[in-house]
Design a protein around this motif. Structure first.
Motif, mmCIF file in Angstrom:
data_model
loop_
_atom_site.group_PDB
_atom_site.id
_atom_site.type_symbol
_atom_site.label_atom_id
_atom_site.label_comp_id
_atom_site.label_asym_id
_atom_site.label_seq_id
_atom_site.Cartn_x
_atom_site.Cartn_y
_atom_site.Cartn_z
ATOM 1 N N GLU A 80 -38.105 0.112 -49.015
ATOM 2 C CA GLU A 80 -38.228 0.319 -47.414
ATOM 3 C C GLU A 80 -38.126 1.754 -47.198
ATOM 4 N N GLN A 81 -36.827 2.346 -47.777
ATOM 5 C CA GLN A 81 -36.770 3.700 -47.534
ATOM 6 C C GLN A 81 -37.901 4.545 -48.103
ATOM 7 N N ALA A 82 -38.392 4.297 -49.088
ATOM 8 C CA ALA A 82 -39.431 4.853 -49.810
ATOM 9 C C ALA A 82 -40.886 4.926 -48.810
ATOM 10 N N GLY A 83 -40.763 3.779 -48.088
ATOM 11 C CA GLY A 83 -42.185 3.607 -47.208
ATOM 12 C C GLY A 83 -41.799 4.634 -46.165
ATOM 13 N N LYS A 84 -40.872 4.628 -45.623
ATOM 14 C CA LYS A 84 -40.682 5.560 -44.492
ATOM 15 C C LYS A 84 -40.747 6.970 -44.892
ATOM 16 N N ILE A 85 -40.196 7.379 -46.130
ATOM 17 C CA ILE A 85 -40.463 8.935 -46.522
ATOM 18 C C ILE A 85 -41.864 9.053 -46.790
ATOM 19 N N ALA A 86 -42.504 8.216 -47.269
ATOM 20 C CA ALA A 86 -44.058 8.178 -47.712
ATOM 21 C C ALA A 86 -44.759 8.442 -46.280
ATOM 22 N N GLY A 87 -44.317 7.839 -45.151
ATOM 23 C CA GLY A 87 -44.857 7.899 -44.032
ATOM 24 C C GLY A 87 -44.751 9.299 -43.434
ATOM 25 N N GLN A 88 -43.511 10.199 -43.575
ATOM 26 C CA GLN A 88 -43.398 11.269 -43.198
ATOM 27 C C GLN A 88 -43.922 12.360 -43.855
ATOM 28 N N ILE A 89 -43.977 12.128 -45.403
ATOM 29 C CA ILE A 89 -44.562 13.179 -46.200
ATOM 30 C C ILE A 89 -46.372 13.033 -45.876
ATOM 31 N N ILE A 90 -46.821 11.995 -45.592
ATOM 32 C CA ILE A 90 -48.487 11.969 -45.200
ATOM 33 C C ILE A 90 -48.593 12.611 -43.937
ATOM 34 N N ARG A 91 -47.905 12.109 -43.027
ATOM 35 C CA ARG A 91 -48.068 13.009 -41.477
ATOM 36 C C ARG A 91 -47.877 14.780 -41.888
ATOM 37 N N GLU A 92 -46.905 15.072 -42.533
ATOM 38 C CA GLU A 92 -46.677 16.479 -42.887
ATOM 39 C C GLU A 92 -48.105 16.964 -43.724
ATOM 40 N N ALA A 93 -48.387 16.350 -44.763
ATOM 41 C CA ALA A 93 -49.698 16.802 -45.443
ATOM 42 C C ALA A 93 -50.863 16.918 -44.306
ATOM 43 N N GLN A 94 -50.924 16.130 -43.760
ATOM 44 C CA GLN A 94 -52.174 16.174 -42.898
ATOM 45 C C GLN A 94 -52.289 17.589 -41.566
ATOM 46 N N LYS A 95 -51.076 18.061 -41.920
ATOM 47 C CA LYS A 95 -50.985 19.566 -41.064
ATOM 48 C C LYS A 95 -51.625 20.464 -41.747
ATOM 49 N N GLY A 96 -51.792 20.328 -43.135
ATOM 50 C CA GLY A 96 -52.426 21.704 -43.829
ATOM 51 C C GLY A 96 -51.451 22.624 -44.032
ATOM 52 N N ARG A 97 -51.825 23.836 -43.614
ATOM 53 C CA ARG A 97 -51.116 24.966 -43.894
ATOM 54 C C ARG A 97 -49.596 25.233 -42.872
ATOM 55 N N GLU A 98 -49.820 24.442 -42.001
ATOM 56 C CA GLU A 98 -48.493 24.272 -41.055
ATOM 57 C C GLU A 98 -47.629 23.381 -41.575
ATOM 58 N N ALA A 99 -47.855 22.519 -42.424
ATOM 59 C CA ALA A 99 -46.858 21.566 -43.073
ATOM 60 C C ALA A 99 -45.457 22.231 -43.353
ATOM 61 N N SER A 100 -44.335 21.551 -43.076
ATOM 62 C CA SER A 100 -43.232 21.998 -43.428
ATOM 63 C C SER A 100 -42.482 20.603 -44.008
ATOM 64 N N TYR A 101 -41.935 20.673 -45.294
ATOM 65 C CA TYR A 101 -41.326 19.503 -45.999
ATOM 66 C C TYR A 101 -39.834 19.559 -45.932
ATOM 67 N N ASN A 102 -39.229 20.634 -45.544
ATOM 68 C CA ASN A 102 -37.831 21.010 -45.755
ATOM 69 C C ASN A 102 -36.957 19.761 -45.067
ATOM 70 N N GLN A 103 -37.304 19.353 -44.075
ATOM 71 C CA GLN A 103 -36.554 18.262 -43.410
ATOM 72 C C GLN A 103 -36.766 16.675 -44.216
ATOM 73 N N VAL A 104 -38.058 16.821 -44.786
ATOM 74 C CA VAL A 104 -38.326 15.569 -45.529
ATOM 75 C C VAL A 104 -37.517 15.592 -46.638
ATOM 76 N N GLU A 105 -37.716 16.609 -47.401
ATOM 77 C CA GLU A 105 -36.630 16.724 -48.805
ATOM 78 C C GLU A 105 -35.442 16.680 -48.392
ATOM 79 N N LYS A 106 -34.827 17.355 -47.441
ATOM 80 C CA LYS A 106 -33.529 17.003 -47.085
ATOM 81 C C LYS A 106 -33.046 15.721 -46.816
#
Length: 378
Positions: free
Chosen positions: A146-172
């Motif tokens: 369940e938590q993996a699914g929530k994190i996956a959604g966040q990563i996918i949304r960031e990845a769609q931003k391209g060069r403007e993506a920031s993964y710091n909060q997701v990784e934290k």
């Protein structure tokens, strides 16, 4: 008598492939000798070499060579009549060459392995702990869907931003979910003192003998099994080397058992094979169901990240390809060169497996296995 919460373990790994932990130092072709007949690299003690050249009255010639000449040190010795019997007196140590075909006259540098104050190679405890952190985080998300699914959604949304993506909060957030517990009532959950892995202390390894060192070339293995040799040489620990550490566990903070850690490594390796390595033709195999993991520099994307623990199959490939392409968006030449944006069509991202050759065999760079994790008697 107060109960001690500290547990000490003897921890031993064995290298299943060449392993590289970089010191940041590089040695150029004018500072080592490639002995082609013996198939080894000779690293010289520079103080002894300068003293020897001084006795031979060749120091001025050598200084001029260092400034101007393009050929390597082997040919300098040969052209000036310095026989192996002479320059071997100036030796520090030798390292086996992983692949006799790898070193050419165009090769310029070898990246050096980290060494202690006495010049002996070792693996820093921080490197080993970093590898275990990735493994335990991977295991956490493989078990918490369940938590993996929530994190996956966040990563996918960031990845769609391209060069403007920031993964710091997701990784934290990923790290906090896996390792942070409310250990102190007056603190925020994200504070480092609430990280249970602060209770996992790994010593630097015991020093290794210099004779275990080898020099290996970076090889990218493509999905079709084609090998691309790159002009990048690393000083590595050879396969089959036992490396020993001490682990101290504060059980009041970090409650992992030795069995849980070993099982987590096995799960990490199973997921790594299933999601990534199996897609490559000619991928090097490690027999058995060992607790295999990847350590050090040049081991590849999956050895340092947990993307494939929260995303799987085509979804993971598509998202990782966007992440890797976006990371290079400000370096357009590299972006075009690596061409990660088309990894989804290829079926794997990254689309190369990081390998090397040693003694005629292809290896995945950095592969190791746990041989022993045994608690020491109280």
């Amino acid at each position: 008598m107060m109960e001690s919460y500290l547990r000490e373990y003897d921890f031993e790994i064995v290298t299943k492939a060449p392993v590289f932990i970089g010191s940041g130092e590089k040695v150029g072709k004018k500072e080592y000798i490639y002995d082609r007949r013996a198939n080894k690299v000779v690293f010289l003690d520079l103080k002894k070499m300068y003293q020897g050249l001084m006795k031979l009255r060749l120091l001025p010639v050598f200084q001029e060579y260092m400034l101007k000449e393009r050929y390597d040190l082997y040919y300098f010795m040969k052209d000036h009549g310095i026989a192996p019997a002479q320059y071997l007196q100036w030796i520090d140590y030798t390292a086996a060459v992983g692949d006799p075909q790898m070193i050419t006259r165009s090769t310029t540098e070898i990246s050096r392995f980290v060494k202690d104050a006495y010049g002996n190679p070792y693996i820093p405890g921080s490197s080993m702990k970093g590898a275990l952190r990735t493994i335990l985080q991977t295991d956490y998300y493989l078990k918490n869907k369940e938590q993996a699914g929530k994190i996956a959604g966040q990563i996918i949304r960031e990845a769609q931003k391209g060069r403007e993506a920031s993964y710091n909060q997701v990784e934290k957030e990923m790290a906090q979910n896996a390792f942070h517990r409310q250990l102190f009532a007056e603190t925020e959950i994200g504070d480092t003192q609430n990280d249970i892995l602060r209770g996992l202390i790994i010593s630097d390894s015991e020093p290794l003998p210099k004779k275990v060192m080898c020099v290996c070339q970076k090889i990218d293995l493509g999905l079709d099994g084609q090998q691309k040799r790159l002009n990048l040489l690393r000083e590595c620990i050879a396969p089959g080397t036992a490396v020993r550490f001490k682990i101290t566990m504060d059980k009041s903070v970090c409650k992992y058992t030795a069995k849980e850690i070993v099982e987590a490594v096995k799960e990490f390796y199973r997921n790594y094979q299933q999601e990534f390595a199996v897609k490559y033709r000619g991928v090097p195999r490690i027999n058995g169901t060992e607790a295999v993991f990847y350590l050090g520099g040049g081991a590849g994307y999956l050895s340092k990240t947990t993307s494939y623990a929260v995303m799987h199959e085509s979804e993971a490939v598509k998202t990782v390809s966007r992440i890797l392409d976006g990371n290079l968006s400000r370096q357009r030449d590299l972006q075009r060169q690596h061409d990660h944006i088309h990894d989804e069509k290829r079926g794997a991202s990254p689309h190369t497996l990081k390998c090397t050759v040693y003694d005629g065999n292809l290896y995945q760079m950095g592969a190791c296995s746990i041989r022993k994790m045994k608690i020491k008697p109280q």
